[in-house]
Design a protein around this motif. Structure first.
Motif, mmCIF file in Angstrom:
data_model
loop_
_atom_site.group_PDB
_atom_site.id
_atom_site.type_symbol
_atom_site.label_atom_id
_atom_site.label_comp_id
_atom_site.label_asym_id
_atom_site.label_seq_id
_atom_site.Cartn_x
_atom_site.Cartn_y
_atom_site.Cartn_z
ATOM 1 N N LEU A 1 38.934 26.245 46.737
ATOM 2 C CA LEU A 1 38.036 25.624 45.756
ATOM 3 C C LEU A 1 37.400 26.686 44.866
ATOM 4 N N GLU A 2 37.052 27.828 45.445
ATOM 5 C CA GLU A 2 36.498 28.912 44.637
ATOM 6 C C GLU A 2 37.556 29.475 43.691
ATOM 7 N N ILE A 3 38.773 29.631 44.158
ATOM 8 C CA ILE A 3 39.849 30.108 43.283
ATOM 9 C C ILE A 3 40.092 29.109 42.157
ATOM 10 N N ALA A 4 40.007 27.815 42.471
ATOM 11 C CA ALA A 4 40.167 26.785 41.440
ATOM 12 C C ALA A 4 39.107 26.942 40.352
ATOM 13 N N LYS A 5 37.875 27.168 40.768
ATOM 14 C CA LYS A 5 36.781 27.367 39.809
ATOM 15 C C LYS A 5 37.068 28.544 38.894
ATOM 16 N N LEU A 6 37.568 29.630 39.475
ATOM 17 C CA LEU A 6 37.847 30.844 38.697
ATOM 18 C C LEU A 6 39.037 30.656 37.768
ATOM 19 N N MET A 7 40.022 29.866 38.189
ATOM 20 C CA MET A 7 41.198 29.647 37.333
ATOM 21 C C MET A 7 40.855 28.776 36.128
ATOM 22 N N LYS A 8 39.833 27.962 36.250
ATOM 23 C CA LYS A 8 39.348 27.212 35.088
ATOM 24 C C LYS A 8 38.771 28.177 34.056
ATOM 25 N N GLU A 9 38.011 29.142 34.536
ATOM 26 C CA GLU A 9 37.366 30.111 33.649
ATOM 27 C C GLU A 9 38.330 31.192 33.168
ATOM 28 N N ASN A 10 39.371 31.471 33.968
ATOM 29 C CA ASN A 10 40.335 32.532 33.664
ATOM 30 C C ASN A 10 41.736 31.993 33.915
ATOM 31 N N PRO A 11 42.356 31.342 32.936
ATOM 32 C CA PRO A 11 43.671 30.731 33.148
ATOM 33 C C PRO A 11 44.667 31.722 33.747
ATOM 34 N N PRO A 12 45.372 31.329 34.801
ATOM 35 C CA PRO A 12 46.298 32.240 35.476
ATOM 36 C C PRO A 12 47.556 32.480 34.651
ATOM 37 N N ASP B 1 52.445 39.367 29.803
ATOM 38 C CA ASP B 1 51.738 40.514 30.348
ATOM 39 C C ASP B 1 50.963 40.068 31.575
ATOM 40 N N VAL B 2 51.606 40.148 32.764
ATOM 41 C CA VAL B 2 50.973 39.652 33.972
ATOM 42 C C VAL B 2 50.104 40.710 34.636
ATOM 43 N N ILE B 3 50.065 41.907 34.085
ATOM 44 C CA ILE B 3 49.168 42.935 34.603
ATOM 45 C C ILE B 3 47.877 42.875 33.795
ATOM 46 N N THR B 4 46.822 42.413 34.413
ATOM 47 C CA THR B 4 45.558 42.257 33.702
ATOM 48 C C THR B 4 44.632 43.414 34.033
ATOM 49 N N LYS B 5 43.766 43.742 33.081
ATOM 50 C CA LYS B 5 42.806 44.819 33.307
ATOM 51 C C LYS B 5 41.721 44.380 34.280
ATOM 52 N N GLU B 6 41.433 43.082 34.288
ATOM 53 C CA GLU B 6 40.339 42.598 35.101
ATOM 54 C C GLU B 6 40.776 41.367 35.876
ATOM 55 N N THR B 7 40.476 41.364 37.153
ATOM 56 C CA THR B 7 40.738 40.200 37.995
ATOM 57 C C THR B 7 39.419 39.454 38.182
ATOM 58 N N PRO B 8 39.425 38.119 38.122
ATOM 59 C CA PRO B 8 38.177 37.379 38.336
ATOM 60 C C PRO B 8 37.509 37.770 39.648
ATOM 61 N N VAL B 9 36.198 37.733 39.657
ATOM 62 C CA VAL B 9 35.423 38.141 40.828
ATOM 63 C C VAL B 9 35.169 36.932 41.724
ATOM 64 N N PHE B 10 35.614 37.030 42.962
ATOM 65 C CA PHE B 10 35.431 35.950 43.932
ATOM 66 C C PHE B 10 33.965 35.850 44.310
ATOM 67 N N ASN B 11 33.400 34.659 44.141
ATOM 68 C CA ASN B 11 31.991 34.422 44.431
ATOM 69 C C ASN B 11 31.860 33.923 45.870
ATOM 70 N N SER B 12 31.514 34.816 46.786
ATOM 71 C CA SER B 12 31.482 34.455 48.201
ATOM 72 C C SER B 12 30.362 33.454 48.512
ATOM 73 N N GLY B 13 29.257 33.546 47.769
ATOM 74 C CA GLY B 13 28.171 32.601 47.981
ATOM 75 C C GLY B 13 28.579 31.182 47.635
ATOM 76 N N ARG B 14 29.295 31.050 46.532
ATOM 77 C CA ARG B 14 29.766 29.722 46.124
ATOM 78 C C ARG B 14 30.812 29.198 47.100
ATOM 79 N N ALA B 15 31.711 30.088 47.552
ATOM 80 C CA ALA B 15 32.721 29.686 48.531
ATOM 81 C C ALA B 15 32.065 29.237 49.833
ATOM 82 N N TRP B 16 31.028 29.949 50.234
ATOM 83 C CA TRP B 16 30.313 29.580 51.452
ATOM 84 C C TRP B 16 29.712 28.184 51.330
#
Length: 332
Positions: free
Chosen positions: A160-171, A38-53
């Motif tokens: 790097l921010e996407i990497a952080k989110l993929m740890k918390e939300n396995p792709p 099921d590759v259609i997810t109800k929620e996509t991880p939220v990109f943290n722009s402050g952390r990316a900055w």
């Protein structure tokens, strides 16, 4: 006769429909234990722009990351530390090359997520910064290394921010993040000594490593970000993927994703395509050559490539679009 033709048409259409469905089934990834059905997810991880900055400014704070410099070495250690906290595995691909009479110590950083999946996508950017500011008008400044806030650090910061989110939300698919070294080492006009990291990666990748596609990020942090479709990407490399990404961008209200076809750019994605990896380039093409009508954007390959030229909002635009692709429609 009319009835017979109508009957034949209905039968033919039905048979053709069944045939096409069976063909499409053959193209879908099969027997992949790591692919979430099921590759259609109800929620996509939220990109943290402050952390990316902060990822962007951390890189620039080391100083210019040109090969063999102390800043280059320190920044490599930083990437290793950050990615080890997120990825299933991190591989430092070390190699040496002699360029312009100097032995360069170079390293590609390869981080993998959901390693069980045989359906994989590649996300990449270059992490080195240019060792010379060729586009400065003052000859003395032309020999100085550039800060590389946009040209280098911006693409890496998004990943790097996407990497952080993929740890918390396995792709739902396997993802490999590759940070290429030595992309910007060549002198102007000498393409053979550009893209050193992607060339080495392509030559030395496992024989069975063929991600379904790759996405290169370059110059994605400018305050006035504009992303026309790069010419090679939208033409012969992967127009379907380009259309999907730009459609996602517009659906999110990000007009930075411009449907205009821009120029064709020599970049790491060209090298990857040469090695059988269909890769596209998300790049602010107008910055190259410093020919923008907006003088504030004419800082490519100069000492003015600093964080002040970039914004966390632009990093978020690109990050949000990639996350929607990865978590909702990763398989083309």
């Amino acid at each position: 006769m009319t009835r017979n033709i109508f009957y034949f048409t209905i039968v033919f259409a039905f048979t053709f429909l069944i045939f096409m469905c069976s063909c499409n089934d053959d193209k879908k990834p099969k027997d992949d234990p790591g692919l979430k059905k099921d590759v259609i997810t109800k929620e996509t991880p939220v990109f943290n722009s402050g952390r990316a900055w902060k990822y962007l400014t951390d890189q620039v704070d080391f100083g210019p990351r040109s090969p063999n410099s102390a800043a280059h070495k320190n920044c490599l250690n930083y990437f290793n530390k950050v990615l080890l906290e997120s990825a299933a595995s991190v591989n430092l691909q070390n190699f040496t090359l002699e360029v312009y009479g100097e032995k360069l110590n170079l390293t590609n950083v390869i981080a993998s997520f959901n390693p069980e999946s045989t359906t994989r996508i590649l996300l990449c950017a270059h992490w080195d910064s240019r060792p010379r500011a060729d586009r400065e008008t003052d000859p003395k400044k032309q020999k100085m290394p550039i800060p590389g806030a946009n040209d280098g650090a911006s693409g890496v910061a998004v990943l790097l921010e996407i990497a952080k989110l993929m740890k918390e939300n396995p792709p739902p698919v396997g993802v490999d993040i590759v940070l290429f070294d030595g992309e910007d080492y060549g002198k102007e006009g000498d393409l053979d000594n550009y893209f050193l990291g992607s060339r080495y990666f392509g030559k030395n990748k496992p024989k069975d490593y063929y991600p379904v596609y790759g996405i290169l990020l370059d110059l994605v942090g400018d305050k006035n970000l504009r992303l026309p479709k790069e010419g090679y990407s939208a033409g012969r490399f992967h127009p379907v993927l380009v259309d999907r990404i730009w459609s996602i961008g517009r659906s999110l209200g990000y007009n930075q994703f411009d449907y205009t076809i821009g120029g064709a750019v020599e970049d790491d994605h060209v090298i990857l395509n040469d090695y059988g990896i269909p890769c596209i380039d998300i790049i602010d093409i107008d910055l190259i050559g410093n020919e923008s009508n907006d003088s504030s954007r004419n800082y490519w390959h100069t000492l003015r490539d600093t964080p002040e030229r970039c914004s966390k909002e632009s990093l978020k635009v690109v990050g949000d679009v990639l996350l929607q692709l990865i978590y909702n429609k990763p398989v083309i």
